[in-house]
Write a protein that holds these residues in place. Structure first.
Motif, PDB file in Angstrom:
ATOM      1  N   GLU A  64      54.029 -23.258  -4.336  1.00 44.31           N
ATOM      2  CA  GLU A  64      53.497 -21.975  -3.376  1.00 44.31           C
ATOM      3  C   GLU A  64      54.042 -22.226  -1.944  1.00 44.31           C
ATOM      4  O   GLU A  64      54.033 -21.122  -1.492  1.00 44.31           O
ATOM      5  CB  GLU A  64      52.063 -22.272  -3.585  1.00 44.31           C
ATOM      6  N   ARG A 115      60.728 -14.167   0.405  1.00 46.14           N
ATOM      7  CA  ARG A 115      59.474 -14.621  -0.321  1.00 46.14           C
ATOM      8  C   ARG A 115      58.605 -13.613  -0.857  1.00 46.14           C
ATOM      9  O   ARG A 115      57.464 -13.616  -1.281  1.00 46.14           O
ATOM     10  CB  ARG A 115      58.678 -15.243   0.719  1.00 46.14           C
ATOM     11  N   SER A 116      59.489 -12.322  -1.176  1.00 48.79           N
ATOM     12  CA  SER A 116      58.761 -11.278  -1.757  1.00 48.79           C
ATOM     13  C   SER A 116      58.618 -11.412  -3.455  1.00 48.79           C
ATOM     14  O   SER A 116      57.720 -10.835  -3.994  1.00 48.79           O
ATOM     15  CB  SER A 116      59.425 -10.147  -1.556  1.00 48.79           C
ATOM     16  N   LYS A 117      59.462 -12.241  -3.852  1.00 49.66           N
ATOM     17  CA  LYS A 117      59.388 -12.561  -5.505  1.00 49.66           C
ATOM     18  C   LYS A 117      59.030 -13.946  -5.936  1.00 49.66           C
ATOM     19  O   LYS A 117      59.098 -14.906  -5.197  1.00 49.66           O
ATOM     20  CB  LYS A 117      60.537 -12.169  -6.021  1.00 49.66           C
ATOM     21  N   ARG A 118      57.751 -13.961  -6.641  1.00 45.94           N
ATOM     22  CA  ARG A 118      57.203 -15.178  -7.074  1.00 45.94           C
ATOM     23  C   ARG A 118      57.809 -15.657  -8.703  1.00 45.94           C
ATOM     24  O   ARG A 118      57.510 -14.521  -9.415  1.00 45.94           O
ATOM     25  CB  ARG A 118      55.975 -14.986  -7.013  1.00 45.94           C
ATOM     26  N   HIS A 127      59.996 -23.628   0.739  1.00 43.24           N
ATOM     27  CA  HIS A 127      60.983 -22.610   0.855  1.00 43.24           C
ATOM     28  C   HIS A 127      62.325 -23.229   0.915  1.00 43.24           C
ATOM     29  O   HIS A 127      62.893 -24.122   1.508  1.00 43.24           O
ATOM     30  CB  HIS A 127      60.712 -21.714   2.159  1.00 43.24           C
ATOM     31  N   TYR A 172      58.739 -19.081  -4.720  1.00 40.22           N
ATOM     32  CA  TYR A 172      59.188 -17.819  -4.085  1.00 40.22           C
ATOM     33  C   TYR A 172      60.740 -17.731  -3.799  1.00 40.22           C
ATOM     34  O   TYR A 172      61.338 -18.830  -3.187  1.00 40.22           O
ATOM     35  CB  TYR A 172      58.344 -17.401  -2.794  1.00 40.22           C
TER      36      TYR A 172
END
Ligand code: ZN
Length: 234
Positions: free
Chosen positions: A193, A203-206, A196, A211
């Protein structure tokens, strides 16, 4: 009884978060250091703050051990990286899987600053997430380079430093496994979660592993490692 102390090079990425858990298991007092060199992706620094806020609450023995966080601003490093971007080369992924904006020897610079901070704070253990298994393209992640650095810092500062790299010989699947061993499901969830890794700062796609853009070499390694670990765990 002496208080054992460590300084963790902490970027907010997956590997340095596992390192932080590793250090919290072993040292009474754990400080962190991060480098702000004008990363194009501020998300890395935001990830750092989120992980620091949450990690010590994940395990009883970790509570109360996490201490000061240091941030060092290195705008020149960002400028060197920008120069390679605007002068000779466009941003490309090189054959070794590194973005062409990568600054050679970056870890050596980070370790020198970390040792200078550690010296002033009476800390001799420096902990980093360098790993030579998957990142063969980064020569300053290799064990031989870090052993030499340990020696150089010791001689140059007249203090015995120990550079510890718990991830050095682990595969990416091994890093997920270590995270699970250290902090169980809670640490794995925190990594998914809040850490990075993506080179693109996306970080737009999980995904199941966290992300990212899903395409860059960093996302690729993270995804493959996660899938491999899941397959082994079942
Ligand atoms: Zn990516």
């Amino acid at each position: 009884m002496t208080t054992t102390k460590a300084l963790v090079l902490f970027s907010g990425g997956q590997d340095s978060t596992v390192c932080l858990g590793w250090a919290l298991d072993r040292f009474d007092r754990v400080e962190t250091i991060g480098f702000d060199y004008g990363q194009r992706h501020r998300v890395e620094l935001e990830a750092r703050a989120e992980v620091l806020k949450r990690i010590s609450g994940l395990k009883a023995v970790w509570r109360g051990r996490l201490a000061d966080d240091h941030t060092v601003e290195l705008p020149e490093l960002g400028r060197i990286s920008e120069t390679s971007l605007t002068r000779d080369a466009e941003i490309i992924m090189t054959a070794s899987g590194l973005p062409s904006t990568f600054v050679p020897g970056r870890n050596l610079i980070f370790l020198t600053y970390a040792a200078a901070v550690a010296y002033r704070r009476g800390i001799t253990s420096l902990i980093g997430g360098m790993c030579e298994t998957d990142y063969s393209g980064y020569p300053d992640c290799r064990n031989v380079a870090l052993d030499s650095m340990e020696q150089a810092l010791g001689l140059g500062m007249e203090r015995v430093f120990k550079i510890e790299t718990p991830m050095m010989f682990l595969s990416k699947a091994g890093t997920w496994k270590l995270a699970h061993q250290l902090g169980s499901h809670a640490l794995v969830e925190l990594i998914i979660e809040h850490t990075h890794t993506c080179y693109m700062g996306d970080r737009s796609k999980r995904f199941s592993w966290g992300y990212g853009c899903g395409d860059c070499p960093a996302c690729d390694l993270r995804a493959k490692g996660y899938e491999e670990w899941r397959a082994d765990a079942n």
